[in-house]
Design a protein around this motif. Structure first.
Motif, short mmCIF file in Angstrom:
data_model
loop_
_atom_site.label_atom_id
_atom_site.label_comp_id
_atom_site.label_asym_id
_atom_site.label_seq_id
_atom_site.Cartn_x
_atom_site.Cartn_y
_atom_site.Cartn_z
N GLY A 1 5.55 -1.90 5.75
CA GLY A 1 4.11 -1.65 5.79
C GLY A 1 3.44 -2.59 6.79
N ALA A 2 2.26 -3.04 6.46
CA ALA A 2 1.51 -3.89 7.38
C ALA A 2 2.20 -5.24 7.63
CB ALA A 2 0.10 -4.12 6.84
N HIS B 1 9.28 3.66 9.61
CA HIS B 1 7.84 3.86 9.47
C HIS B 1 7.56 5.35 9.42
CE1 HIS B 1 7.14 -0.32 10.01
NE2 HIS B 1 7.96 -0.30 11.04
N ILE B 2 6.71 5.73 8.51
CA ILE B 2 6.38 7.15 8.33
C ILE B 2 5.58 7.64 9.53
CG2 ILE B 2 5.10 8.77 6.85
CD1 ILE B 2 5.69 6.67 4.54
N SER B 3 4.59 6.87 9.93
CA SER B 3 3.78 7.24 11.10
C SER B 3 4.42 6.63 12.35
CB SER B 3 2.35 6.70 10.93
OG SER B 3 2.35 5.28 10.89
N LEU C 1 0.46 3.91 -2.56
CA LEU C 1 -0.63 4.89 -2.49
C LEU C 1 -0.20 6.21 -1.85
CD1 LEU C 1 -3.59 2.58 -1.37
CD2 LEU C 1 -3.03 3.37 -3.67
N HIS D 1 3.97 -6.15 10.96
CA HIS D 1 3.27 -6.65 12.15
C HIS D 1 2.91 -8.14 12.04
CE1 HIS D 1 3.09 -2.37 12.55
NE2 HIS D 1 2.27 -2.25 11.53
N ASN E 1 0.80 -1.23 0.00
CA ASN E 1 0.00 0.00 0.00
C ASN E 1 0.83 1.28 0.00
OD1 ASN E 1 -2.61 -1.29 0.00
ND2 ASN E 1 -2.12 -1.95 2.07
N LEU E 2 2.14 1.16 0.12
CA LEU E 2 2.95 2.38 0.12
C LEU E 2 3.04 2.98 -1.29
CD1 LEU E 2 5.38 1.18 2.85
CD2 LEU E 2 4.10 3.32 2.95
N ARG F 1 -3.74 9.07 -1.00
CA ARG F 1 -4.79 8.88 -0.01
C ARG F 1 -4.21 9.17 1.38
NH1 ARG F 1 -7.28 7.54 -3.95
NH2 ARG F 1 -8.60 5.75 -4.46
N GLU F 2 -5.08 9.44 2.35
CA GLU F 2 -4.69 9.62 3.76
C GLU F 2 -3.51 10.58 3.96
OE1 GLU F 2 -4.95 6.30 6.49
OE2 GLU F 2 -5.49 4.98 4.82
N TYR G 1 0.04 10.15 6.17
CA TYR G 1 1.26 9.80 5.44
C TYR G 1 1.85 10.94 4.61
CZ TYR G 1 -0.24 5.11 6.74
OH TYR G 1 -0.62 4.00 7.44
N ASN H 1 10.63 -0.33 4.83
CA ASN H 1 9.32 -0.06 5.42
C ASN H 1 8.43 -1.21 4.95
OD1 ASN H 1 6.81 0.74 6.24
ND2 ASN H 1 7.02 2.86 5.57
N ILE I 1 4.16 4.18 14.87
CA ILE I 1 3.34 2.96 15.04
C ILE I 1 2.89 2.79 16.49
CG2 ILE I 1 4.25 1.75 13.02
CD1 ILE I 1 6.06 0.09 14.85
N ARG J 1 -0.50 -2.38 15.74
CA ARG J 1 0.69 -1.84 15.06
C ARG J 1 1.87 -1.70 16.03
NH1 ARG J 1 -1.47 -0.03 10.03
NH2 ARG J 1 -3.62 0.67 10.31
O1 CA2 Z 1 3.84 4.25 9.10
C1 CA2 Z 1 4.25 3.46 8.26
O2 CA2 Z 1 5.16 3.70 7.48
C2 CA2 Z 1 3.55 2.09 8.13
O3 CA2 Z 1 4.54 1.11 7.81
C3 CA2 Z 1 2.57 2.23 6.99
C4 CA2 Z 1 1.70 0.99 6.78
C5 CA2 Z 1 1.08 0.55 8.09
O4 CA2 Z 1 0.37 -0.67 7.89
C6 CA2 Z 1 2.10 0.38 9.19
O5 CA2 Z 1 1.42 0.03 10.37
C7 CA2 Z 1 2.88 1.66 9.40
C8 CA2 Z 1 0.57 1.27 5.81
C9 CA2 Z 1 0.99 1.86 4.53
C10 CA2 Z 1 -0.23 2.35 3.82
O6 CA2 Z 1 0.12 3.49 3.10
C11 CA2 Z 1 -0.87 4.25 2.59
C12 CA2 Z 1 -0.49 5.45 2.05
C13 CA2 Z 1 -1.45 6.27 1.53
C14 CA2 Z 1 -2.78 5.89 1.54
C15 CA2 Z 1 -3.15 4.68 2.10
C16 CA2 Z 1 -2.19 3.84 2.61
#
Ligand code: CA2
Length: 138
Positions: A73-74, A97-99, A13, A77, A10-11, A17-18, A22, A71, A101, A108
């Motif tokens: 992503g999901a 991780h960008i956010s 995206l 976990h 999903n990275l 989105r969101e 992110y 990274n 966790i 997370r």
């Molecule tokens: O914070 C991060 O970098 C994460 O690895 C991002 C993952 C998430 O599952 C991890 O818990 C933390 C999710 C990536 C989804 O990225 C998106 C970006 C834009 C719109 C939707 C999803």
């Protein structure tokens, strides 16, 4: 200096989105900035939504590159396969991780991969990737 950046599901995206979680930049845009900031680093970038493809790329870069920034992503976990891949290579991995966790849902808070990484950067936005690059510089 050769550094591989690997982004998981999903990275692709990012920037679409969101943006409140992110940011509003695509990773390709950010990569341009990284290339300008670190002209002496050869970056290889790989993104996949498929766990096995991520494992394969970790294997492929894990004996040829000076550092890997991951990274997952999901999969961070959930993935024993990615954890085992990191444990099986020679190149050191920084998990990014960008956010933050730890400020998000409880599921997370656990990273299956972090213990096999040399360190983790979480919650500093896209800047986390640049900080990870700095770690690998001589
Ligand atoms: O914070 C991060 O970098 C994460 O690895 C991002 C993952 C998430 O599952 C991890 O818990 C933390 C999710 C990536 C989804 O990225 C998106 C970006 C834009 C719109 C939707 C999803």
């Amino acid at each position: 200096m050769k550094i591989a950046i690997i982004n998981g599901p999903n990275l692709n995206l990012l920037g679409k989105r969101e943006p409140e979680v992110y940011g509003s930049q695509t990773f390709e845009m950010y990569l341009e900035e990284l290339r300008k900031e670190f002209p002496d680093v050869a970056f290889d970038y790989f993104q996949s939504n498929v766990e096995g493809e991520l494992v394969n790329f970790i294997h492929d870069s894990g004996f040829t590159h000076d550092g890997i920034i991951l990274n997952g992503g999901a999969y961070t976990h959930t993935s024993v396969a990615i954890r085992d891949a990191i444990a099986g290579i020679r190149t050191r991995v920084v998990e990014v991780h960008i956010s933050n966790i730890y400020a998000r849902e409880e599921f997370r808070h656990t990273s299956l991969t972090a213990a096999k990484a040399v360190g983790v950067i979480t919650g500093l936005g896209m800047k986390g990737y640049a900080l990870a690059v700095r770690f690998f510089l001589p």
